[in-house]
Motif scaffolding. Structure first.
Motif, PDB file in Angstrom:
ATOM      1  N   UNK A 137      -1.294  15.043   1.281  1.00 14.47           N
ATOM      2  CA  UNK A 137      -2.553  14.293   1.213  1.00 14.47           C
ATOM      3  C   UNK A 137      -3.014  14.215  -0.246  1.00 14.47           C
ATOM      4  N   UNK A 138      -2.203  13.544  -1.069  1.00 14.56           N
ATOM      5  CA  UNK A 138      -2.443  13.527  -2.514  1.00 14.56           C
ATOM      6  C   UNK A 138      -2.408  12.101  -3.047  1.00 14.56           C
ATOM      7  N   UNK A 139      -2.507  11.967  -4.370  1.00 11.92           N
ATOM      8  CA  UNK A 139      -2.622  10.637  -4.961  1.00 11.92           C
ATOM      9  C   UNK A 139      -1.359   9.792  -4.803  1.00 11.92           C
ATOM     10  N   UNK A 140      -0.219  10.409  -4.506  1.00 11.64           N
ATOM     11  CA  UNK A 140       0.990   9.624  -4.248  1.00 11.64           C
ATOM     12  C   UNK A 140       0.876   8.826  -2.957  1.00 11.64           C
ATOM     13  N   UNK A 141       0.054   9.311  -2.031  1.00  7.71           N
ATOM     14  CA  UNK A 141      -0.107   8.653  -0.739  1.00  7.71           C
ATOM     15  C   UNK A 141      -1.526   8.116  -0.584  1.00  7.71           C
ATOM     16  N   UNK A 142      -2.072   7.580  -1.659  1.00 11.73           N
ATOM     17  CA  UNK A 142      -3.449   7.088  -1.630  1.00 11.73           C
ATOM     18  C   UNK A 142      -3.532   5.687  -2.230  1.00 11.73           C
ATOM     19  N   UNK A 143      -4.483   4.931  -1.755  1.00  8.74           N
ATOM     20  CA  UNK A 143      -4.801   3.608  -2.292  1.00  8.74           C
ATOM     21  C   UNK A 143      -6.227   3.645  -2.844  1.00  8.74           C
ATOM     22  N   UNK A 144      -6.612   2.640  -3.654  1.00  7.16           N
ATOM     23  CA  UNK A 144      -8.002   2.569  -4.118  1.00  7.16           C
ATOM     24  C   UNK A 144      -8.940   2.441  -2.911  1.00  7.16           C
TER      25      UNK A 144
ATOM     26  N   UNK B 287      16.213   9.512 -13.558  1.00 11.89           N
ATOM     27  CA  UNK B 287      16.288  10.548 -12.520  1.00 11.89           C
ATOM     28  C   UNK B 287      15.592  10.131 -11.233  1.00 11.89           C
ATOM     29  N   UNK B 288      14.702   9.134 -11.287  1.00 11.03           N
ATOM     30  CA  UNK B 288      14.055   8.621 -10.077  1.00 11.03           C
ATOM     31  C   UNK B 288      14.775   7.331  -9.688  1.00 11.03           C
ATOM     32  N   UNK B 289      15.676   7.447  -8.719  1.00 12.21           N
ATOM     33  CA  UNK B 289      16.511   6.291  -8.374  1.00 12.21           C
ATOM     34  C   UNK B 289      15.747   5.247  -7.577  1.00 12.21           C
ATOM     35  N   UNK B 290      14.954   5.702  -6.622  1.00 14.77           N
ATOM     36  CA  UNK B 290      14.130   4.776  -5.851  1.00 14.77           C
ATOM     37  C   UNK B 290      12.690   5.268  -5.840  1.00 14.77           C
ATOM     38  N   UNK B 291      11.771   4.342  -5.774  1.00  9.45           N
ATOM     39  CA  UNK B 291      10.351   4.682  -5.784  1.00  9.45           C
ATOM     40  C   UNK B 291       9.959   5.400  -4.502  1.00  9.45           C
ATOM     41  N   UNK B 292       8.799   6.056  -4.535  1.00 16.66           N
ATOM     42  CA  UNK B 292       8.250   6.616  -3.310  1.00 16.66           C
ATOM     43  C   UNK B 292       7.893   5.484  -2.341  1.00 16.66           C
ATOM     44  N   UNK B 293       7.770   5.842  -1.072  1.00 22.41           N
ATOM     45  CA  UNK B 293       7.546   4.838  -0.030  1.00 22.41           C
ATOM     46  C   UNK B 293       6.255   4.048  -0.244  1.00 22.41           C
ATOM     47  N   UNK B 294       6.378   2.763  -0.036  1.00 22.83           N
ATOM     48  CA  UNK B 294       5.244   1.849   0.048  1.00 22.83           C
ATOM     49  C   UNK B 294       5.390   1.054   1.336  1.00 22.83           C
ATOM     50  N   UNK B 295       4.349   0.282   1.691  1.00 22.11           N
ATOM     51  CA  UNK B 295       4.494  -0.558   2.876  1.00 22.11           C
ATOM     52  C   UNK B 295       3.625  -1.797   2.726  1.00 22.11           C
ATOM     53  N   UNK B 296       3.986  -2.837   3.457  1.00 24.81           N
ATOM     54  CA  UNK B 296       3.279  -4.116   3.374  1.00 24.81           C
ATOM     55  C   UNK B 296       1.998  -4.061   4.192  1.00 24.81           C
ATOM     56  N   UNK B 297       0.859  -4.318   3.515  1.00 29.29           N
ATOM     57  CA  UNK B 297      -0.431  -4.341   4.199  1.00 29.29           C
ATOM     58  C   UNK B 297      -0.616  -5.638   4.985  1.00 29.29           C
ATOM     59  N   UNK B 298       0.167  -6.632   4.633  1.00 32.35           N
ATOM     60  CA  UNK B 298       0.173  -7.928   5.314  1.00 32.35           C
ATOM     61  C   UNK B 298       1.545  -8.534   5.090  1.00 32.35           C
TER      62      UNK B 298
ATOM     63  N   UNK C 275       0.800  -1.219   0.000  1.00 33.85           N
ATOM     64  CA  UNK C 275       0.000   0.000   0.000  1.00 33.85           C
ATOM     65  C   UNK C 275       0.833   1.269   0.000  1.00 33.85           C
ATOM     66  N   UNK C 276       0.131   2.408  -0.170  1.00 34.16           N
ATOM     67  CA  UNK C 276       0.787   3.714  -0.171  1.00 34.16           C
ATOM     68  C   UNK C 276       0.150   4.700   0.796  1.00 34.16           C
ATOM     69  N   UNK C 277      -1.037   4.417   1.288  1.00 30.68           N
ATOM     70  CA  UNK C 277      -1.688   5.311   2.238  1.00 30.68           C
ATOM     71  C   UNK C 277      -1.047   5.124   3.603  1.00 30.68           C
ATOM     72  N   UNK C 278      -0.165   6.044   3.971  1.00 28.46           N
ATOM     73  CA  UNK C 278       0.628   5.902   5.189  1.00 28.46           C
ATOM     74  C   UNK C 278      -0.177   6.117   6.483  1.00 28.46           C
ATOM     75  N   UNK C 279      -1.459   6.456   6.350  1.00 27.03           N
ATOM     76  CA  UNK C 279      -2.298   6.622   7.533  1.00 27.03           C
ATOM     77  C   UNK C 279      -3.231   5.433   7.752  1.00 27.03           C
ATOM     78  N   UNK C 280      -3.312   4.565   6.798  1.00 28.67           N
ATOM     79  CA  UNK C 280      -4.285   3.475   6.837  1.00 28.67           C
ATOM     80  C   UNK C 280      -3.767   2.331   7.719  1.00 28.67           C
ATOM     81  N   UNK C 281      -4.489   2.015   8.755  1.00 29.41           N
ATOM     82  CA  UNK C 281      -4.105   0.899   9.614  1.00 29.41           C
ATOM     83  C   UNK C 281      -2.961   1.276  10.543  1.00 29.41           C
ATOM     84  N   UNK C 282      -1.755   1.339   9.993  1.00 35.96           N
ATOM     85  CA  UNK C 282      -0.565   1.694  10.770  1.00 35.96           C
ATOM     86  C   UNK C 282      -0.159   3.106  10.358  1.00 35.96           C
TER      87      UNK C 282
END
Length: 419
Positions: free
Chosen positions: A85-92, A285-296, A62-69
């Protein structure tokens, strides 16, 4: 800690100069490497193409850093939350809605219509570049052009653009520096207030710019709120210029350090679109992706990434994976099928929304340079090395400076002096 992981985490000068030997080691020995970054959140770095491609499209990541954890505050602190609070940090489904609305202004027709104006801007900037002495192409050309384009699309012009970029630079400089927290807060407040006023003005006096389209575009779902518009302006301004600025520099540097490939594209301009894709793969120019995290708990390549762990994808490593791209450390403009395979613009639901605009800007910039200055050369003492961005574990790869002699026949003899 694996030596290659330590080099990447500490971002040593040698690593920043050329990270690819480190990435090669990680792909071979620790393709899903556990990091110990300064923010203290358990983090895994993905370096192989197959794993990167899978994770970019994995709904368990996931990408929503407020969801769950609540990872947002651990990673970014308590400032800039409204801007982020934009689409980079949002999930469906929220990401789907935000992207669908934003996409209405990035249609092929709209992008194509920008070509004449971007060409005019590019040639205007080059008109002001000196040819009797070296010029820093980053400051004189690569930086201002994408800034001008995205600001005009958002209706931010004149002195307002200067002010916005000044405060934007404060955010970029101070975001991860605890000693500059006061500067960051001041900049965030100024930008939020300005964007809110700009949105109100656009509602009252609509024009034909991109922001008006975001405000007025009818949509079957709920329209963007003012808060969502503020964060949308922020992400478009950030993503719309920094990555393209750095990629222009990377492309020019790649061309000037690979004379055989430069000659090939000079002799056959129809090769340029393919060359741009290859340069995006070779030195993105984008060496690493924006932050994601494991939902499980997620198992990738035999390694379990635990629920709540941050995932970073080394896009530039994946794009140099020999399992996907034969002879990956060679710049080869005859390489085919790149647009649908390299990860320079990401992959999956978060594939770069502005990729068509970035490609257009790159094509226009490189065409203008090759047409007007076919003999340009690097003007630096160690051209093979370059002056790459420094700092902590990188999100971006690009040049701080790019001194070039646009017309060596007119440039003073000691043109490397002082560079």
């Amino acid at each position: 800690m694996h030596e290659a992981v330590a080099a990447a985490t500490k971002s040593t000068p040698e690593y920043r100069q050329c990270p690819y030997p480190v990435y090669r080691t990680l792909r071979e020995q620790a393709p899903i490497a556990r990091l110990t970054p300064g923010h203290g959140v358990d983090t895994y770095l993905i370096t192989r193409y197959e794993d990167a491609h899978a994770i970019l499209a994995d709904p368990r990541i996931g990408k929503d850093m407020h969801e769950g954890i609540d990872l947002y505050h651990a990673l970014f602190g308590d400032l800039c939350e409204a801007l982020d609070d934009n689409l980079l940090f949002a999930d469906p489904p929220r990401h789907t809605r935000l992207r669908h609305i934003a996409k209405t202004a990035f249609t092929p027709r709209h992008i194509h219509a920008l070509r004449p104006h971007i060409e005019e801007l590019a040639h205007g900037l080059l008109d002001r570049c000196p040819t009797d002495r070296p010029v820093d192409l980053m400051q004189a050309f690569a930086l201002p052009l994408p800034v001008m384009v995205i600001c005009e699309l958002l209706g931010i012009v004149g002195q307002e653009r200067t002010e916005v970029l000044k405060w934007f630079a404060v955010v970029t400089r101070s975001r991860f520096n605890k000693d500059l927290k006061g500067d960051l807060e001041e900049a965030e407040i100024w930008l939020r207030d300005y964007f809110a006023r700009h949105i109100h003005r656009t509602r009252q006096q609509p024009t034909d710019d991109f922001l008006t389209m975001l405000v007025e575009t009818p949509h079957e779902e709920e329209p963007l709120t003012d808060d969502e518009l503020v964060s949308m302006i922020w992400v478009l301004l950030f993503a719309g210029h920094k990555t393209t600025t750095l990629q222009i520099g990377n492309c020019v540097f790649s061309l000037l350090t690979h004379p055989d490939q430069l000659r090939a594209v000079q002799e056959n301009r129809e090769l340029l679109p393919q060359a741009i894709e290859e340069m995006q793969r070779f030195e993105g120019s984008v060496e690493t992706s924006t932050f994601r995290y494991a939902l499980e708990d997620v198992e990738i390549g035999g390694t379990v990434i635990p629920k709540g762990a941050v995932v970073q994808i080394a896009l530039n490593s994946a794009n140099r994976d020999p399992e996907k791209f034969p002879d990956p450390d060679t710049l080869d403009f005859t390489r085919e099928g790149l647009q649908s395979s390299h990860l320079g613009f990401g992959y999956g639901a978060h594939y770069c929304l502005g990729a068509p605009l970035a490609r257009l800007e790159l094509e226009i910039c490189l065409t203008a340079l090759l047409d007007r200055f076919p003999d340009m050369v690097l003007a630096m003492p160690t051209p093979a090395e370059g002056d790459w961005l420094k700092g902590p574990f990188p999100a971006f790869r690009g040049l701080e400076r790019l001194p070039v002699a646009l017309d060596p026949s007119r440039t003073v003899d000691d043109w490397t002096a002082g560079n």
